[in-house]
Design a protein around this motif. Sequence first.
Motif, PDB file in Angstrom:
ATOM      1  N   CYS A   1       0.699  -1.243   0.256  1.00 58.94           N
ATOM      2  CA  CYS A   1       0.174  -0.031  -0.030  1.00 58.94           C
ATOM      3  C   CYS A   1       1.207   1.232   0.338  1.00 58.94           C
ATOM      4  CB  CYS A   1      -0.885  -0.076   1.268  1.00 58.94           C
ATOM      5  SG  CYS A   1      -0.471   0.325   3.037  1.00 58.94           S
ATOM      6  N   VAL A   2       0.372   2.459  -0.204  1.00 57.13           N
ATOM      7  CA  VAL A   2       1.086   3.616  -0.265  1.00 57.13           C
ATOM      8  C   VAL A   2       0.229   4.953   0.693  1.00 57.13           C
ATOM      9  CG1 VAL A   2       2.278   3.215  -2.643  1.00 57.13           C
ATOM     10  CG2 VAL A   2       0.044   5.111  -2.188  1.00 57.13           C
ATOM     11  N   THR A   3       0.770   5.753   1.022  1.00 57.52           N
ATOM     12  CA  THR A   3       0.620   6.408   1.527  1.00 57.52           C
ATOM     13  C   THR A   3       0.095   7.754   0.502  1.00 57.52           C
ATOM     14  OG1 THR A   3       2.172   7.784   2.991  1.00 57.52           O
ATOM     15  CG2 THR A   3       1.510   5.740   4.072  1.00 57.52           C
ATOM     16  N   GLU A   4      -0.859   8.711   1.019  1.00 62.89           N
ATOM     17  CA  GLU A   4      -0.613   9.989   0.901  1.00 62.89           C
ATOM     18  C   GLU A   4       0.680  10.740   1.077  1.00 62.89           C
ATOM     19  OE1 GLU A   4      -3.809  12.417   2.472  1.00 62.89           O
ATOM     20  OE2 GLU A   4      -5.250  11.631   0.925  1.00 62.89           O
ATOM     21  N   SER A   5       1.601  11.787  -0.990  1.00 63.53           N
ATOM     22  CA  SER A   5       2.404  12.280  -0.951  1.00 63.53           C
ATOM     23  C   SER A   5       3.252  12.893   0.069  1.00 63.53           C
ATOM     24  CB  SER A   5       2.387  12.530  -2.145  1.00 63.53           C
ATOM     25  OG  SER A   5       3.614  12.891  -2.240  1.00 63.53           O
ATOM     26  N   LEU A   6       4.367  12.400   0.433  1.00 68.77           N
ATOM     27  CA  LEU A   6       5.097  13.103   1.836  1.00 68.77           C
ATOM     28  C   LEU A   6       6.812  13.814   0.580  1.00 68.77           C
ATOM     29  CD1 LEU A   6       4.946  11.190   4.972  1.00 68.77           C
ATOM     30  CD2 LEU A   6       4.086  13.646   4.403  1.00 68.77           C
TER      31      LEU A   6
ATOM     32  N   ALA B   1      -7.464  -7.249  -3.254  1.00 70.31           N
ATOM     33  CA  ALA B   1      -6.341  -6.811  -1.983  1.00 70.31           C
ATOM     34  C   ALA B   1      -7.362  -6.699  -0.563  1.00 70.31           C
ATOM     35  CB  ALA B   1      -6.067  -5.090  -1.602  1.00 70.31           C
ATOM     36  N   SER B   2      -6.753  -7.051   0.759  1.00 71.35           N
ATOM     37  CA  SER B   2      -7.698  -7.722   2.093  1.00 71.35           C
ATOM     38  C   SER B   2      -7.170  -6.850   2.657  1.00 71.35           C
ATOM     39  CB  SER B   2      -6.380  -9.078   2.198  1.00 71.35           C
ATOM     40  OG  SER B   2      -5.308  -8.887   3.163  1.00 71.35           O
TER      41      SER B   2
ATOM     42  N   LEU C   1      -3.616   5.840   0.645  1.00 69.20           N
ATOM     43  CA  LEU C   1      -3.930   6.401  -0.444  1.00 69.20           C
ATOM     44  C   LEU C   1      -4.599   5.185  -1.280  1.00 69.20           C
ATOM     45  CD1 LEU C   1      -4.150   8.955  -1.989  1.00 69.20           C
ATOM     46  CD2 LEU C   1      -1.754   8.726  -3.390  1.00 69.20           C
ATOM     47  N   ARG C   2      -3.622   4.217  -1.310  1.00 66.88           N
ATOM     48  CA  ARG C   2      -4.593   3.029  -2.269  1.00 66.88           C
ATOM     49  C   ARG C   2      -3.619   1.502  -1.748  1.00 66.88           C
ATOM     50  NH1 ARG C   2      -1.611   5.810  -5.499  1.00 66.88           N
ATOM     51  NH2 ARG C   2      -0.060   4.711  -6.507  1.00 66.88           N
ATOM     52  N   GLN C   3      -3.920   0.637  -2.053  1.00 63.86           N
ATOM     53  CA  GLN C   3      -3.729  -0.400  -2.232  1.00 63.86           C
ATOM     54  C   GLN C   3      -3.727  -1.553  -2.955  1.00 63.86           C
ATOM     55  OE1 GLN C   3      -7.046  -2.402   1.370  1.00 63.86           O
ATOM     56  NE2 GLN C   3      -5.541  -3.705   1.139  1.00 63.86           N
ATOM     57  N   TRP C   4      -2.616  -2.661  -2.954  1.00 63.62           N
ATOM     58  CA  TRP C   4      -3.358  -3.996  -4.247  1.00 63.62           C
ATOM     59  C   TRP C   4      -2.135  -4.465  -3.191  1.00 63.62           C
ATOM     60  CZ3 TRP C   4       0.433   0.918  -4.708  1.00 63.62           C
ATOM     61  CH2 TRP C   4       1.726   0.493  -4.839  1.00 63.62           C
TER      62      TRP C   4
END
Lengths: 534, 354
Positions: B220-225, B266-267, B291-294
Amino acid sequence: MVKIEHGRLQEHPIVDFKRGKEVTIYFNGQPIKAYEGETVAAALYAAGVRVFSRSFRWHRPRGFFCAIGKCSACMMEVDGIPNVRTCKVYVRDGMQVRTQSGLPDAEKDVFSIFDDVIDRVFPHGSHYSKFTTSKKARDFMVKRMRKFTGFGNPPRAVFQGKAEVEEIETDVLVVGGGPGGMSAAINAGKYGAKVLLVDENPFLGGQLIKQTHRFFGSAKERAGTRGIRIAGILEEELNNIENIEVRKETRVFGIYNGEAGAYQRLNDDEGKLLRIRAKKIVVATGAYERTLIFENNDLPGVYGAGGVQTLMNVYGIKPGNTGLIVGSGNVGLILTYQLMQAGVNVAAIVEAMPRIGGYFVHAAKVRRLGVPIYVRHTILKAIGRKSVEGAVIAKLDDRWQPIPGTEKEIKCDFICVAVGLSPTHELLYQAGCEMKFVPELGGIVPLRSKFNETSVKGLYVAGDVAGIEEATAAIMEGRIVGIHAAVTLGYGGEEAKKELEEAVREIEEFRSGPFGERIVNGLKKCTLESEVVS
Amino acid sequence: MKVAVIGGGVAGLSAAYFLAKSGVDVKVFEQKYLLYGASGRNSGGLTLQFNNEPLIRLAKRTLELYDSIQSEVGFNFLLRKDGYVKIASERDEAKLKEEVEFQRRNGVNVELVEPEFVRVLFPDINTSAFSVASYFADGGVVFPWPVVWGLAKGCRELGVEVYDYTPANVELKGNELIVKANGESYKVDYVINAAGAWSNEISKQVGVELGNKVYKEEICVTESLKPYVDPYVMDISTGVYFSQSMRGEIVGGILGSETTTLETKASLDFLTSYAKRITELVPKLRGMAILRQWAGLYDVGRNGMPVIGETKVKGFIQLNGFGRHGMSLALAAGEGVAELIMKGRSSIIEPFKP
């Protein structure tokens, strides 16, 4: 005349604004007056702040836009935590709010120069293909890119909020507490199903709460009642059914094989991760606003109609002095009236079609107030550097092209784009529903049975997420899915089955008029294959 | 000579690229879109920290190839050599130490370091969450998408046909290899099976039992930093890893586990375990929004090794089983397969013979 103090409406003919205690928040170090119960974004707007952030790549100014936590234009650093959607966070005394991705701040960003030059030097995608042949050049470019990329500052503080996990089992989970969701919950609950209704907002009613006008539609579905009152009536009905539990400020972020993941905000410092196992799930997430393609359409001051309604009717904040409305559907017409009610001028309404889109009564009302409606016109661009200072409109020919020489400049300090809605379908995609683009229904919608069950068994849709219609239809759809969910779980017996048939018949009748024709055509295109009778 | 490559990932495209450079007529068949498979879903970690010599050699050569291929095809893969750090808690200390000694004996410039050393590389890391680390300064992160795009660009410029949304079937008629796709039959001299998690199925079509294990891994990713995490960090004790993308998202995941179904849903379980572990490791990531997961699938060959080389069916070549290290290994493997076809043998892929 409506009295304004600190950018806030003090009296409103329909809505009574209850403001909390006065507090002080700090915006890039400067104190700003706010009232408890207001979101940070609303308080900043009332204080005259228009640039909320800078765009990721070109550093174009971004401002208050959707007001419902979807668009990310209002993300700021709050008390050391980056990327906080300030339209979803409430002010707290002493709160430190900072803009991100601008030097020294979003308002005065020196990198905004990029907007003027970057397209000539680095057109989109060129970071992959320019300066690539030597390793030195590549390494240099990657290092430079890393200096400019990224949005929020690295977190300065450890988020202190507590979060626990709660596992919940229920018969029916309803996602979204607008008219469709509330109706689904009531109708499943009244036959005995155990229902959990969640909504991401601190209030129920969805977009009904912005609707200070009276409703049309059949008498049975509460015609003549104002939208905000309908929300109250439905909520009371919900509360009277014991086996319905309501959780507000609870956002469902995913549906995983019948299990929903949600985050429930309890207060500023506490939240819960909910793992909800539900036998049936009703997605009633509504819609969001479409925008139009025109020059500078991202300028602060270009809003969706809903953003302005939220600002004005929920927080009692004046959106500006003079507005231009794009779109003469019911939303555009009603919004115009609401703005005038709040003491805001409306310069004009622009409509691309050769006729007014909304109901005649609304249009007549607006005309009486002296607002010109330009049909067969479109907006060409918004004027302004950091926020809207005006707009250019032009007449359209028969092929929808602007006619040269017909450009007209309109003075305004905000522009409302009210050109329709698109279903909020993300959760359905994520859950694996079969989806289809159906223009009659406003965009990408799920295939469904006549009881609005999607291709994922046990997953229903109700309201605008199933296709853009109106609140009355959402309530009727909610009734169908609610009863169907209850019946298939074994509740309600013959009585429920009878009501289900009646509910299906009623919505068919409701759609049989001229306004329903489009919807009926759209529905034909998204019927599940298993349901098609050949 | 005619070659068909099944699979448009890093491995398949690399083989196609090197074959085309030698003037071979190559066609690549991708069942979905480029990036659909593991090459488009991984976190882009690059390292030489392997525990056997043939893998180290393959990874070394791959790192070299990243430099030369980017120059040749004129594409920036956004590769950063800001270090690859493996961290371990006490119970895995001995294992990591042993690994480091082995790697140093094999000429990998890797160091065993204290948690404090890692804190200098990335100040937000919780040094009490691990007891020892292995640091490889020349490792790092690559953005997998431009790698695939760049290779595909290079291939096309050399005349390779890259067909997307084109599932292919391989048939063996007597001694002839026939690839059926697009409603057409292509008679070829070689078929390269670079189908990743789908390699077992392709192999079966010509009667070769491959037996790769399929793993599902989630990210997964977080929002951009703004970029502030330089190295790629891999916790070998918990399986959690993270790095920061060029867009600024914190990209992280947990090592995958074996699966029998080829699906990429994704789970929620992943999300909750990742959130728990990553915030122990980097407490300041509490409060970040995901932000999203896959999920993605990769295949692992026998004994955890890739499977590269010609099978008992003449002309049918395996190029799969890279596990989660395709980005670190597959470029050199593709080059090796091209060498095998052109010259009859390739020493770098010899140890991975089917």
